[in-house]
Write an enzyme that holds these catalytic residues in place. Structure first.
Site, PDB file in Angstrom:
ATOM      1  N   HIS A 158      11.710 -15.593  24.156  1.00  0.00           N
ATOM      2  CA  HIS A 158      11.630 -15.257  22.902  1.00  0.00           C
ATOM      3  C   HIS A 158      10.442 -14.872  22.099  1.00  0.00           C
ATOM      4  CE1 HIS A 158      10.890 -19.395  22.126  1.00  0.00           C
ATOM      5  NE2 HIS A 158      10.397 -19.114  20.967  1.00  0.00           N
TER       6      HIS A 158
HETATM    7  C1  UD1 Z   1      10.769 -19.953  15.866  1.00  0.00           C
HETATM    8  C2  UD1 Z   1       9.570 -20.702  15.883  1.00  0.00           C
HETATM    9  C3  UD1 Z   1       9.007 -20.791  17.340  1.00  0.00           C
HETATM   10  C4  UD1 Z   1      10.019 -21.854  18.267  1.00  0.00           C
HETATM   11  C5  UD1 Z   1      11.299 -20.802  18.115  1.00  0.00           C
HETATM   12  C6  UD1 Z   1      12.567 -21.678  18.969  1.00  0.00           C
HETATM   13  C7  UD1 Z   1       7.788 -19.937  14.075  1.00  0.00           C
HETATM   14  C8  UD1 Z   1       6.824 -19.274  13.617  1.00  0.00           C
HETATM   15  N1  UD1 Z   1       8.307 -19.827  15.217  1.00  0.00           N
HETATM   16  O1  UD1 Z   1      10.537 -18.851  16.403  1.00  0.00           O
HETATM   17  O2  UD1 Z   1       7.970 -21.483  17.490  1.00  0.00           O
HETATM   18  O3  UD1 Z   1       9.649 -21.530  19.294  1.00  0.00           O
HETATM   19  O4  UD1 Z   1      11.702 -20.836  16.732  1.00  0.00           O
HETATM   20  O5  UD1 Z   1      13.535 -20.696  18.778  1.00  0.00           O
HETATM   21  O6  UD1 Z   1       8.412 -20.951  13.130  1.00  0.00           O
HETATM   22  N2  UD1 Z   1      17.517 -15.294  13.998  1.00  0.00           N
HETATM   23  C9  UD1 Z   1      18.803 -14.907  13.865  1.00  0.00           C
HETATM   24  N3  UD1 Z   1      19.506 -16.033  14.124  1.00  0.00           N
HETATM   25  C10 UD1 Z   1      19.044 -17.503  13.910  1.00  0.00           C
HETATM   26  C11 UD1 Z   1      17.874 -17.437  14.040  1.00  0.00           C
HETATM   27  C12 UD1 Z   1      16.716 -16.479  13.980  1.00  0.00           C
HETATM   28  O7  UD1 Z   1      19.532 -13.694  14.079  1.00  0.00           O
HETATM   29  O8  UD1 Z   1      19.696 -18.456  13.946  1.00  0.00           O
HETATM   30  C13 UD1 Z   1      16.747 -13.948  13.865  1.00  0.00           C
HETATM   31  C14 UD1 Z   1      15.671 -14.219  12.620  1.00  0.00           C
HETATM   32  O9  UD1 Z   1      16.362 -13.633  11.542  1.00  0.00           O
HETATM   33  C15 UD1 Z   1      14.515 -13.230  12.881  1.00  0.00           C
HETATM   34  C16 UD1 Z   1      14.279 -13.737  14.379  1.00  0.00           C
HETATM   35  O10 UD1 Z   1      15.677 -14.262  15.083  1.00  0.00           O
HETATM   36  O11 UD1 Z   1      14.707 -11.728  13.037  1.00  0.00           O
HETATM   37  C17 UD1 Z   1      13.354 -14.749  14.833  1.00  0.00           C
HETATM   38  O12 UD1 Z   1      13.585 -15.672  14.026  1.00  0.00           O
HETATM   39  P1  UD1 Z   1      12.262 -16.771  13.491  1.00  0.00           P
HETATM   40  O13 UD1 Z   1      12.828 -17.436  12.514  1.00  0.00           O
HETATM   41  O14 UD1 Z   1      11.239 -15.802  13.007  1.00  0.00           O
HETATM   42  O15 UD1 Z   1      11.782 -17.432  14.563  1.00  0.00           O
HETATM   43  P2  UD1 Z   1      11.959 -17.808  16.303  1.00  0.00           P
HETATM   44  O16 UD1 Z   1      11.479 -16.410  16.806  1.00  0.00           O
HETATM   45  O17 UD1 Z   1      13.105 -18.288  16.625  1.00  0.00           O
END
Ligand code: UD1
Length: 378
Positions: free
Chosen positions: A218
């Site tokens: 991820h």
């Molecule tokens: C975050 C953490 C990372 C951790 C990971 C575990 C930061 C900078 N990164 O990354 O250290 O290893 O979580 O999963 O805080 N999204 C959804 N549904 C959700 C959550 C996220 O669709 O429930 C989407 C968001 O809208 C975004 C993408 O996934 O487009 C990434 O989400 P983001 O919150 O940036 O963090 P992670 O990549 O999950």
């Protein structure tokens, strides 16, 4: 009675919080009152609610809706929301875990209001500031009053950055205390692996007929370049030609990126009966899969450690890791290059035998140690 605000927002933090909330409830009742704030960083049911239900984490007292958006916008929304809560009610300390944007926002909001910050999983460094997590960790550590390190390497990193690690003083924001406590994820793996085995013994959550490799990917550097993500998926699919099934619980970021990169290829992968592209797994499902797998391929910090706790070989799809002990041990290897190099890394890890897994992550009682130190310090 001391009042603690725990700030969590992303999947690995819900899992970590389970260990401390359980310990506070079992052995520290009447000494610490914990309230939980969920920033809303992860909001899908499979990324959030399922952990609260399955791991018995108390329902959040405060919930923000700061998921999605750019890093700046996301962190700013959290900062504002957490500050409002801290101004509305008196807390003696604020507890954060790990290295996410929720960690940074919690630490910054509290430190600016002179509320002691407690950082669990302090001192980890990848020495790669292109990772948002590295900046979050460094900034959170330097805003903290009580720092809990899982390993000797983490303590060493903090000493290098000028922290006094002698522990012979009362901790303050200007003179913080650094403790080595072991890894609370180890506490959780021990606690939940029996529960997981019992739950799925007669009715497994997945039907897999062959030996299998478990994969999770991820990190932005593996997902945001579509060609790279497709190459990783192809290397994993190659394992299905070598007699293995692949189980890939897919993170929402990865699913969106794969659809964008090549929806047709994703459909092909889904059609391969030996390639199981499944929704994000719950913690009990994840431990179940980890225990049954032959090899774990991951870019997650937590999953690479769980591989070690459960004595499984792993391939870490990164150029570096903050958990260097795993590489020194040999049960984990780093491999960033796709194609031939990745496939050889899979085979070489599958063919190695490991008998000894020294207790480098403590004794499984990190949460009790942390709660005791919090009581003494606040
Ligand atoms: C975050 C953490 C990372 C951790 C990971 C575990 C930061 C900078 N990164 O990354 O250290 O290893 O979580 O999963 O805080 N999204 C959804 N549904 C959700 C959550 C996220 O669709 O429930 C989407 C968001 O809208 C975004 C993408 O996934 O487009 C990434 O989400 P983001 O919150 O940036 O963090 P992670 O990549 O999950």
């Amino acid at each position: 009675m001391k009042k603690l605000l725990t700030v969590i927002g992303a999947r690995p933090q819900f899992i970590k919080a389970a260990a401390i909330s359980r310990t506070l409830n079992d052995a520290f009742k009447g000494r610490i009152e914990e309230k939980i704030l969920h920033t809303g960083q992860h909001y899908d049911n499979a990324m959030s609610n399922v952990f609260f239900d399955e791991m018995n984490i108390p329902r959040p007292h405060f919930t923000l809706q700061s998921g999605g958006g750019s890093h700046g916008a996301q962190t700013a929304a959290m900062l504002e929301g957490i500050e409002e809560v801290l101004l509305g009610e008196k807390f003696d300390g604020l507890l954060v875990y790990g290295d996410t944007n929720s960690t940074l926002a919690g630490a910054l909001a509290a430190a600016k209001l002179y509320i002691p910050v407690i950082h669990v999983e302090a001192g980890l460094r990848s020495f790669n500031k292109a990772m948002p997590e590295e900046l979050n960790r460094i900034m959170c550590d330097h805003a903290s009053t009580l720092l809990f390190c899982p390993t000797d390497t983490a303590v060493h990193n903090l000493r290098q950055e000028g922290f006094d690690v002698t522990n012979d003083h009362k901790p303050t924001a200007d003179h913080p205390a650094v403790h080595k406590c072991g890894d609370i994820m180890f506490d959780n793996t021990l606690y939940f692996s029996n529960i997981s085995r019992d739950k799925f013994h007669s009715q497994p959550p997945f039907t897999i007929t062959r030996k299998f490799v478990l994969a999770t990917i991820h990190r932005p550097y593996n997902t945001d370049d579509g060609a790279r993500l497709l190459a990783i998926l192809s290397d994993l699919e190659w394992l299905t030609t070598q007699g293995f099934d692949v189980v890939f619980p897919i993170h929402p970021r990865t699913l969106k990126a794969a659809e964008l990169a090549n929806a047709q290829r994703l459909t092909e992968l889904k059609a391969n009966v030996h390639f199981h592209l499944v929704p994000p797994a719950s913690f009990l499902e994840m431990i179940y899969l980890e225990q049954g797998s032959e090899l774990i391929v991951t870019d997650s910090g937590g999953v690479q450690k769980e591989a070690y706790f459960l004595r499984k070989p792993s391939v870490v799809v990164r150029t570096e890791t903050e958990w260097t002990e795993l590489i020194d041990h040999g049960s984990a290897i780093l491999c960033f290059e796709t194609g031939e190099a990745m496939r050889s890394a899979f085979l070489s890890q599958l063919n190695k035998q490991f008998s000894d897994f020294p207790p480098i992550f403590g004794d499984g009682h990190a949460a009790t140690f942390i709660c005791q130190k919090i009581v003494e310090a606040l």
